[in-house]
Scaffold this motif. Structure first.
Motif, PDB file in Angstrom:
ATOM      1  N   LEU A  79       1.312  -1.705  -0.185  1.00  0.00           N
ATOM      2  CA  LEU A  79      -0.164  -0.377   0.470  1.00  0.00           C
ATOM      3  C   LEU A  79       0.610   1.285  -0.157  1.00  0.00           C
ATOM      4  O   LEU A  79       1.750   1.530   0.938  1.00  0.00           O
ATOM      5  N   THR A  80       0.517   2.317  -0.852  1.00  0.00           N
ATOM      6  CA  THR A  80       0.899   3.673  -0.298  1.00  0.00           C
ATOM      7  C   THR A  80       0.487   5.001  -0.827  1.00  0.00           C
ATOM      8  O   THR A  80      -0.910   4.854  -1.794  1.00  0.00           O
ATOM      9  N   TYR A  81       0.712   5.311   0.432  1.00  0.00           N
ATOM     10  CA  TYR A  81       0.566   6.900   0.115  1.00  0.00           C
ATOM     11  C   TYR A  81       1.508   7.547  -0.679  1.00  0.00           C
ATOM     12  O   TYR A  81       2.408   8.357   1.297  1.00  0.00           O
TER      13      TYR A  81
ATOM     14  N   SER B 257       5.182   4.091   2.009  1.00  0.00           N
ATOM     15  CA  SER B 257       4.446   2.668   1.353  1.00  0.00           C
ATOM     16  C   SER B 257       4.211   1.471   2.881  1.00  0.00           C
ATOM     17  O   SER B 257       5.426   1.668   3.390  1.00  0.00           O
ATOM     18  N   ALA B 258       3.738   0.815   2.516  1.00  0.00           N
ATOM     19  CA  ALA B 258       3.158  -0.855   3.967  1.00  0.00           C
ATOM     20  C   ALA B 258       3.322  -1.780   3.259  1.00  0.00           C
ATOM     21  O   ALA B 258       3.133  -1.984   1.947  1.00  0.00           O
ATOM     22  N   SER B 259       4.282  -2.743   3.238  1.00  0.00           N
ATOM     23  CA  SER B 259       3.709  -4.612   2.970  1.00  0.00           C
ATOM     24  C   SER B 259       2.723  -4.680   3.778  1.00  0.00           C
ATOM     25  O   SER B 259       3.457  -5.019   4.928  1.00  0.00           O
ATOM     26  N   THR B 260       1.590  -5.607   3.057  1.00  0.00           N
ATOM     27  CA  THR B 260       1.064  -6.175   4.274  1.00  0.00           C
ATOM     28  C   THR B 260       0.097  -7.560   3.713  1.00  0.00           C
ATOM     29  O   THR B 260       0.003  -7.499   2.721  1.00  0.00           O
ATOM     30  N   SER B 261      -0.448  -7.648   4.769  1.00  0.00           N
ATOM     31  CA  SER B 261      -1.493  -8.352   4.583  1.00  0.00           C
ATOM     32  C   SER B 261      -3.393  -7.914   4.107  1.00  0.00           C
ATOM     33  O   SER B 261      -3.304  -7.277   4.976  1.00  0.00           O
TER      34      SER B 261
ATOM     35  N   LEU C  32       0.661   4.607   7.478  1.00  0.00           N
ATOM     36  CA  LEU C  32       0.352   5.629   5.781  1.00  0.00           C
ATOM     37  C   LEU C  32       0.128   7.073   6.224  1.00  0.00           C
ATOM     38  O   LEU C  32       0.679   7.700   5.595  1.00  0.00           O
ATOM     39  N   PHE C  33      -0.761   7.468   7.136  1.00  0.00           N
ATOM     40  CA  PHE C  33      -1.160   8.589   7.243  1.00  0.00           C
ATOM     41  C   PHE C  33      -0.416   8.601   8.998  1.00  0.00           C
ATOM     42  O   PHE C  33      -1.931   9.254  10.043  1.00  0.00           O
ATOM     43  N   PRO C  34       0.251   9.453   9.313  1.00  0.00           N
ATOM     44  CA  PRO C  34       0.600  10.409  10.512  1.00  0.00           C
ATOM     45  C   PRO C  34      -0.126  10.568  11.070  1.00  0.00           C
ATOM     46  O   PRO C  34       0.149  11.019  12.121  1.00  0.00           O
ATOM     47  N   ALA C  35      -0.558  12.395  10.150  1.00  0.00           N
ATOM     48  CA  ALA C  35      -1.434  12.893  10.037  1.00  0.00           C
ATOM     49  C   ALA C  35      -2.837  12.626  11.375  1.00  0.00           C
ATOM     50  O   ALA C  35      -3.428  13.736  11.547  1.00  0.00           O
ATOM     51  N   GLY C  36      -3.342  11.611  10.936  1.00  0.00           N
ATOM     52  CA  GLY C  36      -4.523  11.164  11.114  1.00  0.00           C
ATOM     53  C   GLY C  36      -5.807  11.182  10.554  1.00  0.00           C
ATOM     54  O   GLY C  36      -6.776  11.526  10.563  1.00  0.00           O
ATOM     55  N   ASP C  37      -5.781  11.430   9.422  1.00  0.00           N
ATOM     56  CA  ASP C  37      -7.055  11.678   8.693  1.00  0.00           C
ATOM     57  C   ASP C  37      -7.056  10.756   7.266  1.00  0.00           C
ATOM     58  O   ASP C  37      -7.361  10.790   5.614  1.00  0.00           O
ATOM     59  N   ALA C  38      -7.048   9.381   8.012  1.00  0.00           N
ATOM     60  CA  ALA C  38      -6.953   8.571   6.872  1.00  0.00           C
ATOM     61  C   ALA C  38      -8.279   8.185   5.876  1.00  0.00           C
ATOM     62  O   ALA C  38      -8.233   8.029   5.003  1.00  0.00           O
ATOM     63  N   THR C  39      -8.888   8.165   6.386  1.00  0.00           N
ATOM     64  CA  THR C  39     -10.602   7.835   5.969  1.00  0.00           C
ATOM     65  C   THR C  39     -11.023   9.128   4.437  1.00  0.00           C
ATOM     66  O   THR C  39     -10.287  10.445   4.573  1.00  0.00           O
ATOM     67  N   GLY C  40     -11.543   8.504   3.807  1.00  0.00           N
ATOM     68  CA  GLY C  40     -11.524   9.571   2.051  1.00  0.00           C
ATOM     69  C   GLY C  40     -10.183   9.805   1.520  1.00  0.00           C
ATOM     70  O   GLY C  40     -10.769  10.301   0.751  1.00  0.00           O
ATOM     71  N   GLN C  41      -9.209   9.139   2.002  1.00  0.00           N
ATOM     72  CA  GLN C  41      -7.969   9.320   1.237  1.00  0.00           C
ATOM     73  C   GLN C  41      -7.498   8.857  -0.263  1.00  0.00           C
ATOM     74  O   GLN C  41      -8.703   7.280   0.680  1.00  0.00           O
ATOM     75  N   LYS C  42      -7.335   8.615  -1.182  1.00  0.00           N
ATOM     76  CA  LYS C  42      -7.076   7.749  -2.193  1.00  0.00           C
ATOM     77  C   LYS C  42      -5.278   6.588  -2.000  1.00  0.00           C
ATOM     78  O   LYS C  42      -4.893   7.383  -1.906  1.00  0.00           O
ATOM     79  N   ILE C  43      -5.618   5.689  -1.955  1.00  0.00           N
ATOM     80  CA  ILE C  43      -4.265   4.808  -1.860  1.00  0.00           C
ATOM     81  C   ILE C  43      -3.922   4.207  -3.174  1.00  0.00           C
ATOM     82  O   ILE C  43      -5.018   3.910  -3.908  1.00  0.00           O
ATOM     83  N   MET C  44      -2.742   3.617  -3.575  1.00  0.00           N
ATOM     84  CA  MET C  44      -2.609   2.768  -4.406  1.00  0.00           C
ATOM     85  C   MET C  44      -2.177   1.122  -3.744  1.00  0.00           C
ATOM     86  O   MET C  44      -1.629   0.999  -2.690  1.00  0.00           O
ATOM     87  N   LEU C  45      -2.508   0.641  -4.382  1.00  0.00           N
ATOM     88  CA  LEU C  45      -2.774  -1.062  -3.418  1.00  0.00           C
ATOM     89  C   LEU C  45      -2.467  -1.722  -4.838  1.00  0.00           C
ATOM     90  O   LEU C  45      -2.359  -1.769  -6.751  1.00  0.00           O
TER      91      LEU C  45
END
Length: 393
Positions: free
Chosen positions: A105-107, A111-115, A159-172
């Motif tokens: 996952l990338t924003y 990036s973070a490799s995850t299950s 992925l979102f240190p600022a804490g605003d993940a909801t509504g954001q777009k990321i790449m998978l």
């Protein structure tokens, strides 16, 4: 009887060293039993807290090692299997299909490799996975294969240190193919049973864009109640064995795992407590020896009491109360010491304090029994002394 107890306390005060040595074995034995059972209970509770209470009604079915046989049949977790399983096995409330992916996952530059798990509508709610923000997948999201994703609390923070993940777009990235996803929800930090995935997408998307008409990697069978999950493990395993002719699937449940671990922990606690209780017996032998010495030293006192009209029963009662008093006092100190040490040890280990009331009661009662049992022989000896011989000693 009260007078005998007061006399016993006065005798203890006159022989402080002897009394302390008599108490020591009882105190150590009682305290050891309580500490061991408390630590066993605390370990069991820690395991339960680690897994959480969600998913106790879930039975997991996944492909296992297949022993090659001519008559063996490989199980495919398709829609036909789902329907047949539901029709042929009792106590099933619902069956869920899940597929697992290794993704990146990338924003932005993070990036973070995850299950990642491709799950059906209602899967997260079934596991009681609570949302911190956003919303769960809808029926439409699943059926139409919408490009939405739900993240766990820790992954969202990375992925979102600022804490605003909801509504954001990321790449998978999955199987070297890149997809764009919208974060529709973030889960609370919580324990969720056997679920280890950190990101979730609709299974409808997985079927349409990643792998058309896929078989499920894992089948989650929801029992009608948590009490039925252990039995359901056996019946599902038997059904799958009938289909394949061999044990080719892994069937387990969190409830079964917890029961097995609790059983092992309890067995070890009982064995260790039994070993600790041996010190009570050793202490009892010490009490008997000291009471024999006490009877010998107080022969004249016994002779005087008998000469003044005391019967053998009164003499026996006097020394039995004295012997039991030692173990009553030692047992009470042992209970207090055992609880105190348990609290200290579990605080240092960062575990929840769990004390077994039954272990306190049983160990204390056993210590009193030890005092009476091992004090009986010296008390009977004292009651049978001839007053003339006792006074002439």
């Amino acid at each position: 009887m009260l007078e005998d107890f007061i006399n016993a306390l006065q005798n203890f005060r006159r022989n402080k060293t002897r009394t302390f040595l008599s108490l020591l074995g009882v105190i150590i034995g009682v305290a050891a039993v309580i500490i061991i059972t408390s630590m066993g209970n605390s370990s069991t509770k820690q395991v339960q807290d680690t897994f959480g209470t969600s998913g106790l009604d879930i039975v997991s079915v996944s492909s296992g090692y297949m022993r090659r046989r001519r008559d063996s049949v490989k199980i495919i977790f398709d829609e036909s299997f789902r329907q047949n399983l539901f029709d042929n096995v009792r106590d099933i409330q619902k069956i869920w299909y899940k597929n697992n992916l290794s993704t990146t996952l990338t924003y932005g530059t993070v990036s973070a490799s995850t299950s990642c798990a491709a799950v059906e509508y209602g899967y997260l709610e079934m596991y009681n996975m609570e949302l911190e923000s956003g919303s769960y997948f809808s029926v439409t999201d699943d059926e139409q294969g919408m490009q939405k994703i739900i993240l766990t609390h820790d992954l969202a923070e990375n992925l979102f240190p600022a804490g605003d993940a909801t509504g954001q777009k990321i790449m998978l990235v999955a199987d070297k193919v890149t997809f764009g996803f919208k974060v529709c929800g973030v889960l609370k930090e919580q324990t969720v049973g056997m679920e280890t995935s950190t990101a979730f997408i609709p299974r409808g998307f997985y079927k349409k864009k990643i792998k058309p008409n896929p078989a499920a990697d894992t089948v989650l069978v929801q029992a009608v109640s948590p009490a039925k999950s252990t039995e359901l493990v056996t019946t599902v395993a038997e059904y799958c064995k009938q289909l394949t002719g061999t044990e080719s699937v892994n069937v387990n449940s969190m409830q079964t795992m917890l029961e097995q671990m609790s059983s092992i922990t309890n067995t070890m606690s009982v064995l260790l407590a039994a070993v600790a209780a041996i010190s009570l017996l050793v202490g009892g032998i010490g009490i008997m020896n000291i009471m024999i010495v006490t009877v010998t030293e107080r022969r004249q006192e016994i002779g005087i009491r008998k000469a003044l009209g005391a019967n053998p029963r009164d003499i026996c009662q006097q020394f039995l109360i004295e012997s039991a008093s030692i173990t009553i006092i030692g047992g009470l100190i042992g209970v207090i010491l055992g609880i105190g040490i348990s609290i200290a040890v579990e605080y240092i280990r960062g575990m929840s304090f769990v004390i077994s009331t039954n272990s306190c009661i049983i160990s204390f009662a056993f210590s009193v029994f030890v005092g009476i049992f091992f004090g009986l022989n010296p008390a009977l000896r004292a009651s049978k002394l001839d007053p003339v011989d006792a006074l002439s000693a």
